[in-house]
Design an enzyme around this catalytic site. Sequence first.
Site, PDB file in Angstrom:
ATOM      1  N   ASP A  98       0.830  -1.197   0.000  1.00 16.72           N
ATOM      2  CA  ASP A  98       0.000   0.000   0.000  1.00 16.72           C
ATOM      3  C   ASP A  98       0.869   1.253   0.000  1.00 16.72           C
ATOM      4  O   ASP A  98       0.602   2.229  -0.710  1.00 16.72           O
ATOM      5  CB  ASP A  98      -0.921  -0.027   1.216  1.00 16.72           C
ATOM      6  CG  ASP A  98      -1.757   1.226   1.351  1.00 16.72           C
ATOM      7  OD1 ASP A  98      -2.585   1.476   0.464  1.00 16.72           O
ATOM      8  OD2 ASP A  98      -1.574   1.958   2.338  1.00 16.72           O
ATOM      9  N   GLU A 115      -1.925  -5.165  -3.848  1.00 12.11           N
ATOM     10  CA  GLU A 115      -0.950  -4.430  -3.043  1.00 12.11           C
ATOM     11  C   GLU A 115       0.085  -5.373  -2.433  1.00 12.11           C
ATOM     12  O   GLU A 115       1.266  -5.027  -2.332  1.00 12.11           O
ATOM     13  CB  GLU A 115      -1.668  -3.640  -1.950  1.00 12.11           C
ATOM     14  CG  GLU A 115      -2.470  -2.477  -2.500  1.00 12.11           C
ATOM     15  CD  GLU A 115      -3.202  -1.701  -1.415  1.00 12.11           C
ATOM     16  OE1 GLU A 115      -3.552  -0.532  -1.680  1.00 12.11           O
ATOM     17  OE2 GLU A 115      -3.445  -2.256  -0.323  1.00 12.11           O
TER      18      GLU A 115
END
Length: 231
Positions: free
Chosen positions: A56, A127
Amino acid sequence: MEPDRNDILSKLAPETRAWLEQSGFTVGDEALWHAALTHGSMDEDQDYERLEFLGDRVLGLAIAAWLFERELSPEGTLSQQLNALVSREMCARVGRGIGLGEHVRISKQARSDGGADSDNILGDVMESLLGAHFLEQGFAPSADLVRNLWRPAIESGAGRDKHPKSALQEWAAGNQRKPPVYEVTDRSGPDHAAKFTVRVTVHKVGEAEATASSKQEAETAAARAFMEKFA
């Protein structure tokens, strides 16, 4: 006998290793990539959650640097674009574009519940793959990978339009109305494939509802529906 963790992908899922490399990822430690694709429903020692946390941040910095290079927009506009491009919905869209759902390691029950096509799961796994790539290759190659995978989204102008919730907030203020109120009216499905229904109301104007796989996305969709109906 359990396969050696060092070549677990090659032995258990050679097609997954080939798919990763065709998609632009550079695979070294196969145990790392095995974990990056593993959902918690598999009840194994390692899953994608920690890698998703890392990925992320990698994605956010890669997109922020890219926008800074290519745009002369003010900070507010850059932030608006960034938020759209790193959203779970966008990560899931990128994941679908490369066929991620077929390679996510998820329990039979979770898959039958639609987990392999859930925005929540696909976005998180996308991610986690970036986190794995960063650990093995570093930031610069990972940023190049992000640019390759996210190029269609950024070139399509994703995030340039005002976010629906911001647009509704401004519309309400401009029309001397109270701020919009969001309310979750229903939550259904298991955690890995949850569905949220949100109602947004503007006093003395009306209301609109929408359903999505996260509360935030449902609020966004409800705001968009309200604007289409009343603005």
